[in-house]
Write a protein that holds these residues in place. Sequence first.
Motif, PDB file in Angstrom:
ATOM      1  N   TYR A 232      -4.487   6.782  -4.250  1.00 41.96           N
ATOM      2  CA  TYR A 232      -3.081   6.831  -3.859  1.00 41.96           C
ATOM      3  C   TYR A 232      -2.796   8.143  -3.136  1.00 41.96           C
TER       4      TYR A 232
ATOM      5  N   HIS B 190       2.669   7.949  -2.381  1.00 39.26           N
ATOM      6  CA  HIS B 190       2.606   6.724  -3.179  1.00 39.26           C
ATOM      7  C   HIS B 190       3.127   5.501  -2.423  1.00 39.26           C
ATOM      8  N   HIS B 191       3.262   5.628  -1.139  1.00 38.33           N
ATOM      9  CA  HIS B 191       3.539   4.487  -0.268  1.00 38.33           C
ATOM     10  C   HIS B 191       2.286   4.122   0.517  1.00 38.33           C
TER      11      HIS B 191
ATOM     12  N   GLY C 289       5.077  -4.651   4.096  1.00 37.47           N
ATOM     13  CA  GLY C 289       3.872  -3.848   4.041  1.00 37.47           C
ATOM     14  C   GLY C 289       3.080  -3.987   5.317  1.00 37.47           C
TER      15      GLY C 289
ATOM     16  N   GLU D 183       2.967   0.660   2.127  1.00 36.78           N
ATOM     17  CA  GLU D 183       4.146   0.082   1.472  1.00 36.78           C
ATOM     18  C   GLU D 183       3.782  -0.954   0.410  1.00 36.78           C
ATOM     19  N   TRP D 184       4.821  -1.274  -0.396  1.00 35.74           N
ATOM     20  CA  TRP D 184       4.621  -1.918  -1.693  1.00 35.74           C
ATOM     21  C   TRP D 184       3.936  -3.274  -1.620  1.00 35.74           C
ATOM     22  N   ASP D 185       4.336  -4.129  -0.709  1.00 40.24           N
ATOM     23  CA  ASP D 185       3.730  -5.458  -0.663  1.00 40.24           C
ATOM     24  C   ASP D 185       2.258  -5.388  -0.291  1.00 40.24           C
TER      25      ASP D 185
ATOM     26  N   ALA E  19       0.375  -4.036  -3.261  1.00 41.51           N
ATOM     27  CA  ALA E  19       0.322  -5.054  -4.316  1.00 41.51           C
ATOM     28  C   ALA E  19      -0.841  -6.015  -4.132  1.00 41.51           C
TER      29      ALA E  19
ATOM     30  N   TRP F  74      12.932  -1.604 -11.373  1.00 41.96           N
ATOM     31  CA  TRP F  74      12.534  -1.699  -9.970  1.00 41.96           C
ATOM     32  C   TRP F  74      13.004  -3.044  -9.410  1.00 41.96           C
TER      33      TRP F  74
ATOM     34  N   ASP G 143      13.152  -5.977  -6.866  1.00 43.26           N
ATOM     35  CA  ASP G 143      12.294  -6.636  -5.875  1.00 43.26           C
ATOM     36  C   ASP G 143      13.171  -7.323  -4.834  1.00 43.26           C
TER      37      ASP G 143
ATOM     38  N   ASN H 238      13.575  -2.498   3.758  1.00 45.54           N
ATOM     39  CA  ASN H 238      13.149  -3.428   2.712  1.00 45.54           C
ATOM     40  C   ASN H 238      14.161  -4.536   2.462  1.00 45.54           C
TER      41      ASN H 238
END
Length: 533
Positions: free
Chosen positions: A135, A139-140, A164, A180-182, A185, A249, A251, A311
């Motif tokens: 990471y 953290h993105h 993402g 990014e998060w997606d 993931a 968080w 979504d 987002n």
Amino acid sequence: MRQDRLTTSFRGGTILTGPLSNPTAVEAVTVSDSRVVALEAGGGEVVDLGGGYLLPAFRDGHAHPLWGGMELNRLPLGHCTSAAELVAAVGAYATSNPQLSWVIGGPYDPTLLPDGLGDASVLDAACRERPVVLYAADHHTMWVNTAALEAAGITRETPDPPLGKIIRSADGSPRGTLLEWDALALVERVMPQPSLDEHLLALQRACEHLARHGIVWAQEAAAKPAEVLAYAEAARRGVLTCRFNTAFWVDPASWRDQRAEFLQCRKEISDVGAFVTARTVKFFADGVIEQGTGHLLAEYDDEPGSVGLPNFSASELREAVRAFDADGFQIHIHAIGDAAIRSSLDALAYAASHNGPSSRRPVIAHTQLLDPADLPRFGELGVIANFEPYWAKLDELQVELTLPRIGVERGDRQYPMATIARLGGRISFGSDWPVSEVSPTIGCAVAASRQLHDGTPSDGWVPGERLGLMEALAAYTAGTAYQAFDDDAGEISLGQRADFVLLDVDPRTATPVELWDARVLGTWLGGRLVHST
């Protein structure tokens, strides 16, 4: 943790009472049943301050203690100063930990890699047989090896997820960096999931780390319900030496379904008392500027046609904020770019107009790049601007990744903490740990100087946005206490909670560099010692 009900007198140093913006120095205070009962010496046990300076303890308005605690138990990379050192650290860790099915580490400094992006093949040289996941400090961003891409099923044919980006080589194959998060993931869903015991150990280590820096309350800035329950279990087992408010968080794809789940989880942890609350929800309005995912009003200088990655649509963000506000949650929004901040302010105004008056204390976190037209809206709307003051300096991240993307004019509009305060907005401070340095004293030193530790630039970066040193300390104490709805904390006064930090320097006369180098000699939570040197 049992509260100490004994009477205790703190003496032998200088105690700063009342608002830190204009404190009064006294020689002693007396504490009973976790509260300040006298601004003079009383009976009972005596705590000798050894000539130090006693202040209200710090409160971190935006952090990720569970992540931070987990990273303390994984491969550390913050000491690395080159890509070669990163790879060597991965190789050494993988060799010394053959029992691990995955090698997970971070945070690493993204400026060590070209354009902040890493290739899988580079990590393959350190560890090819097992998945490696690193990471970045923001953290993105995630850097992975080929085995991790294969485990996640990420190939040339894998499309970018909605929120993402898969960084690709010229032939379309994944390079090994995810944004990014997606996108993250895609890998995280196949990674080993921490057990409850691992979460509890992480929280114990996080509490120890926070206490060493004088922090007794923190806003957990992004948690899933299972992680909130881990916080609650830690409270029940008495292992916490810091209070936490957790933010669920949100979504963007499933927020409507999350509402009932969040309400139920909030109800389930109501028995743990003041050590853990769950009154907040967290939105990510955008990403980060250094990776081109922060949402801007005008296109990036180095990427014509791109304004980043929102987002939520503006209308969806308004409706989601309105809904969670109606459910009684405090709203906490990550907003980095000027477009993300504007849409966040619009959403908070929309919620207030539809749901009516309440003590909302909504928060926009990071508040990095603002359009001048939006500066007075924080005060007008009652929105707290939560800054991470450690970021407000010309470090390598700014010089090498951020400023080349947005240019000098927009660059000079970053972190306008003094302007928002002058215009009547409330500010609070946080660290975003483990994204960056957790120390409040270092953060306040940067807020007061806008300089690196070596004093550069000589007048400070955007010097008009510097705060006074005591004003900065107030943002890390009273400012975050207000954010926390902790109206009986944030200063040393009669009836206030006895949350103290003991420093070895006098902040009233210290230079920013002296505060940067200050040592925390002791931390007390409700009058009970939780850290000492």
